[in-house]
Design an enzyme around this catalytic site. Structure first.
Site, mmCIF file in Angstrom:
data_model
loop_
_atom_site.group_PDB
_atom_site.id
_atom_site.type_symbol
_atom_site.label_atom_id
_atom_site.label_comp_id
_atom_site.label_asym_id
_atom_site.label_seq_id
_atom_site.Cartn_x
_atom_site.Cartn_y
_atom_site.Cartn_z
ATOM 1 N N GLY A 83 43.315 43.215 48.336
ATOM 2 C CA GLY A 83 42.930 42.718 47.021
ATOM 3 C C GLY A 83 42.317 41.338 47.130
ATOM 4 N N CYS A 84 41.630 40.941 46.065
ATOM 5 C CA CYS A 84 40.937 39.654 46.084
ATOM 6 C C CYS A 84 41.918 38.486 46.140
ATOM 7 C CB CYS A 84 40.013 39.527 44.873
ATOM 8 S SG CYS A 84 40.801 39.883 43.288
#
Lengths: 352, 352, 352, 352
Positions: free
Chosen positions: D154-155
């Site tokens: 994920g970011c």
């Protein structure tokens, strides 16, 4: 001077936005190398102090401006200075054999009287100024290829003229009806700190400025007149958009032939720019947003004809610091060096 | 001096954001009237040249700073100047009978040695400084009502302390675990033109600054220590948000009693602020955005307990120029004058 | 129905931006009280779930739309619905004795054929539509004061017409040369989630839309024709600005008399609006930014004459949700009720 | 399948932001070519209808998702879909010999029970999931090089873990004191239209969300636990910044050895990332802004030690759609193919 593979390039006025764009583009350019960074107030600072994100790649220190040194080290010099300074340096640099590309207004005008009227600066370099070519490749590619001195266009004139040129060149519009309502991100105002350019002031707001008196007006008119074959006056109004980069120009003009439809004009524009890789004519009914052009050297053009009013409306979108400034300067240099004019320039946006 | 209905008020340092907020609030205040606008570099300019949208309502010209004149004309004086100047003016104004509310850091510290350490300015007005009251009404309402001199809190301390106070006062958290991660719109940097505050630079971007060394740290710690009854150190990190106004502080601390749940704390906060009309405790599971507080004197607080980690997280949102600066100063003055503390202050945002 | 002091007001379509502005304005209005909030998809929700920052002040639940109930409880009804719905409700509400102010396009057109052409909706309420008054008080104050049904102007037409009206009314311009290049914050698109209105898409970007076909065109033209005394076509182009609120319209037209100067027009505009408290003519050489009008019911007008081109350029700035929508509706109601037309409306911006 | 020079690549879920980033990166990648674009709701649309600025370069139409066809045409498949879909496709694609890189959360967790707890989705592909490698090259380069299936991070975890990893790996901090206060541009929310992501709502405002319950928490904790050698809980709070792109994570942790100074940690970080071309450790006292990383695959790290509180503070900046999503996926693929891991990825920002 060059090492064969790489032409040594100097940038005078390195600390501003024009400077940092040029530095950044040079990193990706296969045939250019940065040989000199010069500045006045910033002399002595390392470039990476001003722009730390480039740290790992730019080792230069900004040097005081010394024309002899510059000419010794560089084949090509970009001048990115306030108006009125390039004209004191370019003659010397040219005499010493450098190619010069000026990002200021100093070499944009074929008639220095116009320059003096709008910029208030007296000039003694008429001879040199006469040799300058207006650096809009889509119109003056051939002359640029032969030039030693380029007056790079302003950001608003670039967006405006790419929208107007096919119309004027083909005699499709009544010239004096041309109105350019242009909108720019705030980086167009440069990197000097000004109160009205603070995020606290300009953020979340929109305004017009320079109404009926912006200095890009005579520049637009000069080229429009050249294209129309007679003197043309253009109504030009710039606006400030709460965003860092990008210009959108909305251009209005009355068609001579009210029977023309959108598709006619799309055909004409497509033909006009068929050899211009940096101009993209959008499909029928599609109009650009500035972000599409952001960080690229592209100009997107969308067209509409209003059959009710008999007007053509052209929407033109560029990145003011790329096609509107540093990118276009490199495009000109590519042409001067007889390279592909897309060489080393950023091609397509990373959206959104 | 006053005309009975309206108390005459002076603002020194009128041209900055603190000044224009005060001017604007005064327009709506039923018992105050603007009697003097003073400035240094802006002296001689009419206020409406700086802020033309107020043209029709503010006729004053900014005058040079003359303490005698000010005291003659004004019962109350707001000082909105760079740090280190209020302390040279307040003693005289107080001696002449004015109430003084200082928006700078000069009168926020009970211990001037702390001020000197963080602000680097020597002071000779200890006696006067001792009489100053920290202008956070939710904590020091009674002392404010008796004060002649108010040191108005910084914007970040206001947001931070309103989140931390109930926790510290009730001994609910381990004080040394307190971390304040705060985010502010760029108007917090004032109206002076600085490169890093340009829309071109700060727009579309986010950054931290003053990490581990921001001057609001000792101010937060002073009040936290007062509440905890012993010296407390707080980790404080400010950030710059690409928007003109608003502060959001995200406050973390470890609970002493890991069995506490969100509703317990909501009850405690609601009770703590039951007489504080400018603090709104949000319902369970609701957290504020800064825009809710924009242009109002409100502080919105949202609470969460993380049962996994044993921490409480408080989200605090204010307008940095209202509750964080000029609005709170007027709130203090309302209390000093024994008026309703909501008098003349903007109440609820116009969303979106 | 009313309690003497407070007139009971209903809002149908409460969840959108028009609705929340009306709710917010009512809180400050001395003679109005909120008696009903109605919605379709939002029925059953409490208003403070949608807009939690208003929690403490709005207790209403959004009710299903029931015209009988509304008429029973309310003297005045604001309809803030998608186009084509108000015309199914207003006749009933009027028959039951309510005053109706419609924020949609349904009652803006004196000729329903024009409405049908541009909105594609068939109508059977001609009789009722004939009684509607276009709710631009600066032009139609007298008729509004007698009306039971108001078609509140669109946001772009408001900004455009306030710029054009003095010019057309006095016959100062060649009507068919009028071009309105308008720019709006994205709240003009309403609160429904649309991809192109996402911050990720519209943020940091600028674009045109609805070129030569935006539905506000015939609305502008209808009033311009009324003022000019003959049919007028106007070129209108809207643009999207990366900010939540505000409209700036840049209006161009060719002067009939090329000898007119800026001061002549300022005098004419000032006279034209001398009884209009919500229109501010800016001093010579001053032009507005949208933020000056933000959260207020004001329209700021700045003027320029370009002696070179013979054109007048008017810059008009409003808040699209206030003077451009809900604020203007309340202004109309104030007039209908024979109250001061500034009553209860926000007066001046909190800048920056 | 490949033509030697170019490996054919498919993208499933092409219309979202992950998809368009991948498409755009592929254009510049010397060894990859786009062979398939698949989508569900967008099937049948040409890609250039969704993203007209790419018109001239992308001719593909989005096809319905057909795993047989995909495997026939592609050696490598990127899945860019909502959570819970990749796990229904990856097993088949792997069985047919494709390399699969999943941008959703489906293959990020070694323990599917954790996935089920936080994502609420039952899974039957444990066997396949066991073979997945967490695609953070700076930590798992060797395993990535051998993998057929990558669960791309994920970011927020990317920004957080790059800041925390050297500290945890070297045992420098007390793990349970780690707090990640993270801020993201709104493109992190994807391209689906949601009211709270409208520019009108999120513009000019700042807020927290998912407090104490965001799904990136267990992902961060899983890797932190792996690095620490025992289970670690991390406090993670995401915030929404009014800008399209970029993440800044402010990471706090208490140092085990209070005698460590900033330079010690800079040395350790520099050594830790000496073979990681996409991580830039900033010089002492320099901290990143998100715009430096914008449109690049870089992570900038700035460090501070607060000697007063005994904490280290790490500021980490990435582009959420590049290093935080699509860029990192391509970086992983470069490693899987045994190419230079910088291949075809954008290198340095065009500032401002």
């Amino acid at each position: 001077m060059g090492d064969g593979a790489h032409i040594p390039v100097g940038i005078v006025g390195a600390s501003g936005y024009g400077g940092v764009q040029l530095v950044r583009i040079l990193m990706d350019h296969p045939h250019l190398k940065l040989a000199y960074l010069g500045g006045d107030s910033s002399a002595g600072q390392s470039f990476s102090d001003l722009y730390p994100h480039l740290d790992s790649r730019v080792e230069q220190v900004i040097e005081p401006i010394d024309l002899d040194k510059i000419a010794e080290r560089c084949e090509v010099v970009f001048l990115s200075l306030p108006n009125g300074l390039a004209c004191t340096m370019a003659p010397t640099l040219l005499a010493k054999g450098c190619k010069v590309l000026d990002l200021s207004a100093d070499y944009r005008f074929s008639d220095l009287a116009v320059y003096k009227t709008w910029y208030g600066i007296d000039r003694t370099d008429e001879k040199v100024a006469e040799t300058a070519v207006y650096g809009l490749p889509e119109l003056y590619r051939d002359r640029i290829s032969q030039a030693q001195l380029i007056g790079c266009p302003g950001c608003f004139p670039t967006a405006s003229l790419l929208a107007l040129s096919p119309l004027l060149k083909q005699g499709l519009i009544v010239p004096e009806t041309a109105i350019v309502d242009a909108k720019s991100g705030t980086s167009g105002g440069g990197r000097q700190a000004k109160t009205n350019m603070l995020l606290a002031e300009a953020g979340g707001s929109f305004s017009a400025y320079g109404i009926a008196r912006h200095r890009h007006t005579p520049e637009i008119e000069q080229i429009c007149s050249d294209l129309a074959g007679h003197e043309v006056m253009v109504q030009f109004t710039p606006h400030l958009v709460p965003m860092p980069r990008g210009i959108l120009a909305t251009v209005y003009a009355t068609l001579r032939d009210p029977g023309l439809v959108r598709e006619d004009l799309l055909t004409i524009f497509t033909a006009f720019y068929r050899n211009s890789p940096w101009v993209k004519i959008l499909p029928s009914g599609v109009f650009p947003q500035t972000k599409w052009a952001c960080h690229t050297n592209l100009c997107y053009l969308g067209l509409e004809v209003d059959a009710r009013t008999g007007r053509v409306i052209v929407i033109s979108a560029i990145d003011n610091l790329m096609k509107g400034q540093a990118g276009q300067a490199i495009q000109c240099l590519n042409i001067m060096m007889d390279w592909d004019e897309t060489l080393g320039l950023p091609q397509l946006a990373f959206y959104p």
